[in-house]
Write an enzyme that holds these catalytic residues in place. Sequence first.
Site, mmCIF file in Angstrom:
data_model
loop_
_atom_site.group_PDB
_atom_site.id
_atom_site.type_symbol
_atom_site.label_atom_id
_atom_site.label_comp_id
_atom_site.label_asym_id
_atom_site.label_seq_id
_atom_site.Cartn_x
_atom_site.Cartn_y
_atom_site.Cartn_z
ATOM 1 N N LYS A 17 0.087 4.260 -0.254
ATOM 2 C CA LYS A 17 -0.546 5.439 0.352
ATOM 3 C C LYS A 17 -0.331 6.669 -0.555
ATOM 4 O O LYS A 17 -0.372 6.513 -1.772
ATOM 5 C CB LYS A 17 -0.020 5.648 1.786
ATOM 6 C CG LYS A 17 -0.132 4.357 2.611
ATOM 7 C CD LYS A 17 0.150 4.541 4.075
ATOM 8 C CE LYS A 17 0.010 3.200 4.783
ATOM 9 N NZ LYS A 17 0.124 3.318 6.232
ATOM 10 N N SER A 77 3.633 -2.294 10.267
ATOM 11 C CA SER A 77 5.088 -2.370 10.482
ATOM 12 C C SER A 77 5.689 -3.725 10.086
ATOM 13 O O SER A 77 6.636 -4.192 10.731
ATOM 14 C CB SER A 77 5.450 -2.012 11.920
ATOM 15 O OG SER A 77 5.060 -0.673 12.196
ATOM 16 N N GLU A 109 -6.524 4.797 8.150
ATOM 17 C CA GLU A 109 -6.251 6.212 7.828
ATOM 18 C C GLU A 109 -7.469 6.856 7.170
ATOM 19 O O GLU A 109 -7.751 8.038 7.382
ATOM 20 C CB GLU A 109 -4.999 6.319 6.937
ATOM 21 C CG GLU A 109 -3.740 6.036 7.756
ATOM 22 C CD GLU A 109 -2.560 5.520 6.964
ATOM 23 O OE1 GLU A 109 -2.586 5.570 5.725
ATOM 24 O OE2 GLU A 109 -1.601 5.043 7.603
ATOM 25 N N HIS A 138 -9.289 1.396 5.182
ATOM 26 C CA HIS A 138 -8.012 1.527 5.893
ATOM 27 C C HIS A 138 -8.205 2.477 7.077
ATOM 28 O O HIS A 138 -8.968 3.442 6.977
ATOM 29 C CB HIS A 138 -6.945 2.064 4.930
ATOM 30 C CG HIS A 138 -5.574 2.005 5.506
ATOM 31 N ND1 HIS A 138 -5.131 2.923 6.430
ATOM 32 C CD2 HIS A 138 -4.562 1.125 5.330
ATOM 33 C CE1 HIS A 138 -3.888 2.607 6.783
ATOM 34 N NE2 HIS A 138 -3.521 1.522 6.136
ATOM 35 N N ASN A 179 0.880 -1.177 0.000
ATOM 36 C CA ASN A 179 0.000 0.000 0.000
ATOM 37 C C ASN A 179 0.913 1.220 0.000
ATOM 38 O O ASN A 179 1.521 1.545 1.011
ATOM 39 C CB ASN A 179 -0.873 -0.048 1.263
ATOM 40 C CG ASN A 179 -1.685 1.214 1.458
ATOM 41 O OD1 ASN A 179 -1.781 2.053 0.562
ATOM 42 N ND2 ASN A 179 -2.266 1.354 2.644
ATOM 43 N N GLU A 184 -5.149 -4.947 10.775
ATOM 44 C CA GLU A 184 -4.084 -3.976 11.011
ATOM 45 C C GLU A 184 -4.364 -3.230 12.322
ATOM 46 O O GLU A 184 -5.175 -2.294 12.339
ATOM 47 C CB GLU A 184 -4.033 -2.957 9.874
ATOM 48 C CG GLU A 184 -3.778 -3.569 8.508
ATOM 49 C CD GLU A 184 -3.274 -2.530 7.523
ATOM 50 O OE1 GLU A 184 -2.179 -2.729 6.992
ATOM 51 O OE2 GLU A 184 -3.956 -1.523 7.321
ATOM 52 N N GLY A 213 2.844 2.071 10.841
ATOM 53 C CA GLY A 213 3.843 3.125 10.700
ATOM 54 C C GLY A 213 4.584 3.459 11.971
ATOM 55 O O GLY A 213 5.263 4.480 12.054
HETATM 56 P P1 PGA Z 1 3.078 0.193 7.613
HETATM 57 O O1 PGA Z 1 1.602 0.435 7.016
HETATM 58 O O2 PGA Z 1 3.588 -1.101 7.017
HETATM 59 O O3 PGA Z 1 3.856 1.385 7.144
HETATM 60 O O4 PGA Z 1 2.944 0.100 9.080
HETATM 61 C C1 PGA Z 1 0.711 -0.659 6.876
HETATM 62 C C2 PGA Z 1 -0.598 -0.150 6.329
HETATM 63 O O5 PGA Z 1 -1.030 0.932 6.714
HETATM 64 O O6 PGA Z 1 -1.228 -0.819 5.496
#
Ligand code: PGA
Length: 241
Positions: free
Chosen positions: A11, A202, A95, A93, A9, A162, A168
């Site tokens: 983003k 992560s 976010e 997601h 992803n 997640e 992140g």
């Molecule tokens: P990350 O993001 O691997 O940077 O923690 C995962 C995600 O948001 O899908």
Amino acid sequence: MARQLIAGNWKMNGLSSQLSFFDDLVNAVGDSPAELLICPPATLIERCSRAADGSGIAIGAQDCHVSASGAHTGDLSVAMLADAGARFVILGHSERRADHGETSAEVKAKAEAVLAGGLTSIICVGETLEQREQGNAETVVTEQLLASLPENAGDRCEIAYEPVWAIGTGRTASSADIVAMHGALKAALPAGVSARILYGGSVKPQNAEEILGLDNVDGALVGGASLNPVDFAGIIKNTRC
Ligand code: PGA
């Protein structure tokens, strides 16, 4: 056992100057038993589809609108995403749930649109740190899943677990917590739904072997580490065969 899906992803990252990513990834990975997917920003879906052509790497989107067309300035329909080359759509997601107030009911409506458009959705669910510390993680996440799943998802819906606090941050859930949550999500799936359950938050080359080796982990949804072909390849190489 399901074939593992390793999805990147991107983003809000990625410009056309970075499309050598696909050649670099193929060179770094070689043959992989995993199914591979990259979800770039919508501006790059078509160019990534061309760049990935013949590599076996699928391209996906990060969101869609529920409607097929119409007066929705700035939005993109499933048909538009498919037309650009997308085969998957990430939905819900954390976010988007946080930044755009997306509810599980809206995620479900989008997932219905994805099904109707012939693509596969990846529905994201996950608890906050507060919810985990209060001991509510499994209840919150299974409720989110059931409220977000489209009717008759069949085999065209995947799930990504997640934990919000692991995205992140460099923190990952413990192996025991991942196994317990993935088991709870599998058990909660309605009859006839054969979704793979990916772990996200992560995931890196350094922890991929442990995470991808866990029971009921059918792949990974990778943010930061999917931006670098060497790091993403380092994750893919730990796919369970
Ligand atoms: P990350 O993001 O691997 O940077 O923690 C995962 C995600 O948001 O899908």
